[in-house]
Design a protein around this motif. Sequence first.
Motif, PDB file in Angstrom:
ATOM      1  N   TYR A 143       7.163  66.926 -69.461  1.00 28.87           N
ATOM      2  CA  TYR A 143       7.589  67.906 -68.496  1.00 28.87           C
ATOM      3  C   TYR A 143       8.832  68.647 -69.201  1.00 28.87           C
ATOM      4  CZ  TYR A 143       4.347  65.922 -65.043  1.00 28.87           C
ATOM      5  OH  TYR A 143       3.513  65.676 -64.227  1.00 28.87           O
ATOM      6  N   LYS A 144       9.207  69.861 -68.624  1.00 24.44           N
ATOM      7  CA  LYS A 144      10.098  70.696 -69.083  1.00 24.44           C
ATOM      8  C   LYS A 144      11.326  70.613 -68.021  1.00 24.44           C
ATOM      9  CE  LYS A 144       7.961  71.292 -72.889  1.00 24.44           C
ATOM     10  NZ  LYS A 144       8.180  70.411 -74.088  1.00 24.44           N
ATOM     11  N   HIS A 145      11.784  69.652 -67.481  1.00 20.30           N
ATOM     12  CA  HIS A 145      12.939  69.668 -66.389  1.00 20.30           C
ATOM     13  C   HIS A 145      14.051  69.834 -67.056  1.00 20.30           C
ATOM     14  CE1 HIS A 145       9.749  68.730 -63.417  1.00 20.30           C
ATOM     15  NE2 HIS A 145       9.726  67.503 -64.115  1.00 20.30           N
ATOM     16  N   LYS A 146      14.875  70.451 -66.461  1.00 20.31           N
ATOM     17  CA  LYS A 146      16.130  70.573 -66.911  1.00 20.31           C
ATOM     18  C   LYS A 146      17.348  69.878 -66.343  1.00 20.31           C
ATOM     19  CE  LYS A 146      15.728  75.758 -67.699  1.00 20.31           C
ATOM     20  NZ  LYS A 146      16.013  77.329 -67.415  1.00 20.31           N
ATOM     21  N   GLY A 147      16.920  69.063 -65.477  1.00 19.87           N
ATOM     22  CA  GLY A 147      17.886  68.165 -64.849  1.00 19.87           C
ATOM     23  C   GLY A 147      17.341  67.728 -63.576  1.00 19.87           C
ATOM     24  N   MET A 148      17.949  66.694 -62.847  1.00 20.07           N
ATOM     25  CA  MET A 148      17.455  66.153 -61.630  1.00 20.07           C
ATOM     26  C   MET A 148      17.246  67.283 -60.382  1.00 20.07           C
ATOM     27  SD  MET A 148      19.213  63.224 -59.110  1.00 20.07           S
ATOM     28  CE  MET A 148      20.449  63.967 -58.597  1.00 20.07           C
ATOM     29  N   ILE A 149      18.273  68.046 -60.333  1.00 17.58           N
ATOM     30  CA  ILE A 149      17.996  68.956 -58.991  1.00 17.58           C
ATOM     31  C   ILE A 149      16.917  69.922 -59.476  1.00 17.58           C
ATOM     32  CG2 ILE A 149      19.225  70.903 -57.721  1.00 17.58           C
ATOM     33  CD1 ILE A 149      20.130  68.084 -57.331  1.00 17.58           C
ATOM     34  N   HIS A 150      17.035  70.549 -60.747  1.00 20.16           N
ATOM     35  CA  HIS A 150      15.666  71.433 -61.332  1.00 20.16           C
ATOM     36  C   HIS A 150      14.399  70.536 -61.049  1.00 20.16           C
ATOM     37  CE1 HIS A 150      12.968  73.102 -64.275  1.00 20.16           C
ATOM     38  NE2 HIS A 150      13.637  74.396 -63.756  1.00 20.16           N
ATOM     39  N   ALA A 151      14.333  69.616 -61.163  1.00 18.01           N
ATOM     40  CA  ALA A 151      13.083  68.827 -61.282  1.00 18.01           C
ATOM     41  C   ALA A 151      12.828  68.943 -59.591  1.00 18.01           C
ATOM     42  CB  ALA A 151      13.103  67.522 -61.790  1.00 18.01           C
ATOM     43  N   LEU A 152      13.611  68.355 -58.962  1.00 14.50           N
ATOM     44  CA  LEU A 152      13.192  68.170 -57.517  1.00 14.50           C
ATOM     45  C   LEU A 152      12.447  69.261 -57.068  1.00 14.50           C
ATOM     46  CD1 LEU A 152      16.015  65.915 -56.397  1.00 14.50           C
ATOM     47  CD2 LEU A 152      13.628  65.171 -56.464  1.00 14.50           C
ATOM     48  N   ALA A 153      13.683  70.491 -57.332  1.00 17.32           N
ATOM     49  CA  ALA A 153      13.025  71.838 -56.816  1.00 17.32           C
ATOM     50  C   ALA A 153      11.905  72.395 -57.295  1.00 17.32           C
ATOM     51  CB  ALA A 153      14.184  73.026 -57.157  1.00 17.32           C
ATOM     52  N   ALA A 154      11.522  72.046 -58.777  1.00 21.50           N
ATOM     53  CA  ALA A 154      10.192  72.712 -59.244  1.00 21.50           C
ATOM     54  C   ALA A 154       9.070  71.838 -58.662  1.00 21.50           C
ATOM     55  CB  ALA A 154      10.226  72.490 -60.819  1.00 21.50           C
ATOM     56  N   ILE A 155       9.272  70.625 -58.321  1.00 21.82           N
ATOM     57  CA  ILE A 155       8.033  69.967 -57.785  1.00 21.82           C
ATOM     58  C   ILE A 155       7.834  70.226 -56.292  1.00 21.82           C
ATOM     59  CG2 ILE A 155       7.219  67.889 -57.207  1.00 21.82           C
ATOM     60  CD1 ILE A 155       8.997  66.581 -59.474  1.00 21.82           C
ATOM     61  N   TYR A 156       9.104  70.456 -55.556  1.00 24.13           N
ATOM     62  CA  TYR A 156       8.779  70.930 -54.231  1.00 24.13           C
ATOM     63  C   TYR A 156       8.285  72.242 -54.152  1.00 24.13           C
ATOM     64  CZ  TYR A 156      10.085  72.310 -49.407  1.00 24.13           C
ATOM     65  OH  TYR A 156      10.051  72.946 -48.131  1.00 24.13           O
ATOM     66  N   LYS A 157       8.529  73.136 -55.070  1.00 28.60           N
ATOM     67  CA  LYS A 157       8.082  74.580 -55.111  1.00 28.60           C
ATOM     68  C   LYS A 157       6.815  74.685 -55.373  1.00 28.60           C
ATOM     69  CE  LYS A 157       8.634  79.339 -57.114  1.00 28.60           C
ATOM     70  NZ  LYS A 157       9.957  79.770 -57.905  1.00 28.60           N
ATOM     71  N   GLN A 158       6.173  73.596 -56.309  1.00 24.25           N
ATOM     72  CA  GLN A 158       4.806  73.713 -56.846  1.00 24.25           C
ATOM     73  C   GLN A 158       3.817  73.124 -55.799  1.00 24.25           C
ATOM     74  OE1 GLN A 158       4.790  72.103 -60.941  1.00 24.25           O
ATOM     75  NE2 GLN A 158       5.594  74.276 -61.778  1.00 24.25           N
ATOM     76  N   HIS A 159       4.264  71.814 -55.502  1.00 23.84           N
ATOM     77  CA  HIS A 159       3.472  71.056 -54.548  1.00 23.84           C
ATOM     78  C   HIS A 159       3.762  70.448 -53.121  1.00 23.84           C
ATOM     79  CE1 HIS A 159       1.441  70.833 -58.354  1.00 23.84           C
ATOM     80  NE2 HIS A 159       2.681  69.962 -59.110  1.00 23.84           N
ATOM     81  N   ILE A 161       6.450  69.088 -49.941  1.00 21.85           N
ATOM     82  CA  ILE A 161       7.212  67.668 -49.668  1.00 21.85           C
ATOM     83  C   ILE A 161       6.201  66.677 -50.261  1.00 21.85           C
ATOM     84  CG2 ILE A 161       5.999  67.628 -47.412  1.00 21.85           C
ATOM     85  CD1 ILE A 161       9.785  66.957 -48.587  1.00 21.85           C
ATOM     86  N   LEU A 162       4.968  66.620 -49.910  1.00 26.08           N
ATOM     87  CA  LEU A 162       4.291  65.478 -50.710  1.00 26.08           C
ATOM     88  C   LEU A 162       3.992  65.493 -51.848  1.00 26.08           C
ATOM     89  CD1 LEU A 162       1.271  65.718 -47.902  1.00 26.08           C
ATOM     90  CD2 LEU A 162       3.051  64.413 -47.740  1.00 26.08           C
ATOM     91  N   GLY A 163       4.255  66.420 -52.640  1.00 25.16           N
ATOM     92  CA  GLY A 163       4.409  66.437 -54.100  1.00 25.16           C
ATOM     93  C   GLY A 163       5.482  65.382 -54.666  1.00 25.16           C
TER      94      GLY A 163
END
Length: 307
Positions: A143-159, A161-163
Motif C-alpha cells: 500500500y502507499k499510505h503516508k501515515g496513520m491518518i492518511h491511511a484511515l481516511a483513504a480506506i474510509y473514502k474508498q470502502h 466505515i465497514l472497510g
Amino acid sequence: MDFVLSGVAACGACLFTNPLEVVKTRMQLQGELKSRGSYQVYYRNVFHAFYTIGKVDGLAGLQKGLAPGLVYQFFMNGVRLGSYAIIENSGYIHTNGRVSAAKTTLAGALAGVVGAVVGSPVYLVKTHLQSQSSSSIAVGHQYKHKGMIHALAAIYKQHGILGLWRGSSAAVPRVSVGSSAQLSTFSSSKELVIDLQVFPKDSWLVALTAGMISSLVVVMAMTPFDVVSTRLYNQPVDHLGKGQLYKGFTDCFSKMLRKEGFMGLYKGLGASYFRIGPHTILSLFLWDELRKLHQQFRDKETRKLCN
C-alpha cells in the motif's frame, strides 16, 4: 482507571517491541501462497531481517507503524486487560478461593473479543504501514499510505466505515485465543509461583516470572492465527473492498495449508517470540505493578478518609 492503567502498560511495552513487530510482519508475508524454495528469501531469520530492514529502509524503517501501534495497544489492551481486571476483581475467575483455569480462559477470551473489535481498524493500518518497504525487499501487497491518518481516511473514502473493519474475522479469533492463553496462564502461573514461595508474595519477580511462562504459551497458541490475520489485513482488495487473495479466515487458513504446508502457519515463529514474548512479559509485568500501585494509593486515601 483499570482501562487507563492497562493501556499505559501496553504502550510502554510497544515502544520497545515495535521493531520486532515490523520484522514479524515482513517474515509472515514472505513467500505468500508459494511453496518452500519457489520464492526469493529477503529475510532469512530475525537477525538478518533486522539488518536488512535497517540497511535498506534505514533505522526509521524499524519503527514503521509506531503511531497506530501505540493507539492500537492503548485501546485494544486497555479494553482487553481492563475488562479482565474488572472480571478478576469481581471474583469470577476464582472457585473456592483458587484460580479456575476454565473461568480464566473464558474471561480472557471474552475480553480479547471486545479488544479485537475495538482495535481492528488501527491494526489494519498498522499492518499496511509495517509491510511498506523499498521495492528491493518488498513482500506482500504494497500500500502507499503516508501515515496513520492518511491511511484511515483513504480506506474510509474508498470502502466506507465497514472497510475499516476488514480483516476483523481473523482479528477476533487471533486475539481471543491469544488473550485466553495469556491471561489464564498468567493468573495460574502467579498463583503457582506464590504457592511455591519462590519469591515474596508482593515481589515484582512474581509477575515477571508469570509473564515469562505466559509468553511461551501465547506464542505457540497464537502464531497460526497471527499469520492468517496479517495475510487478511494486508491482502489487496477490489473496488468493493473484497479480498483478492482470500475470502475470509477459513479460506486463508486452508489455502496456506495447501500451498505452504503446516509450517507456513508458523512463518516467522522466531520473530513472533522475540516480539510477542517480550511484549507479553513487559505488558503483564507493568500492568500488574501499576495495578498494585493504584491499589496502594486507594488504600492510603481510604485510611485518610477514615481518620
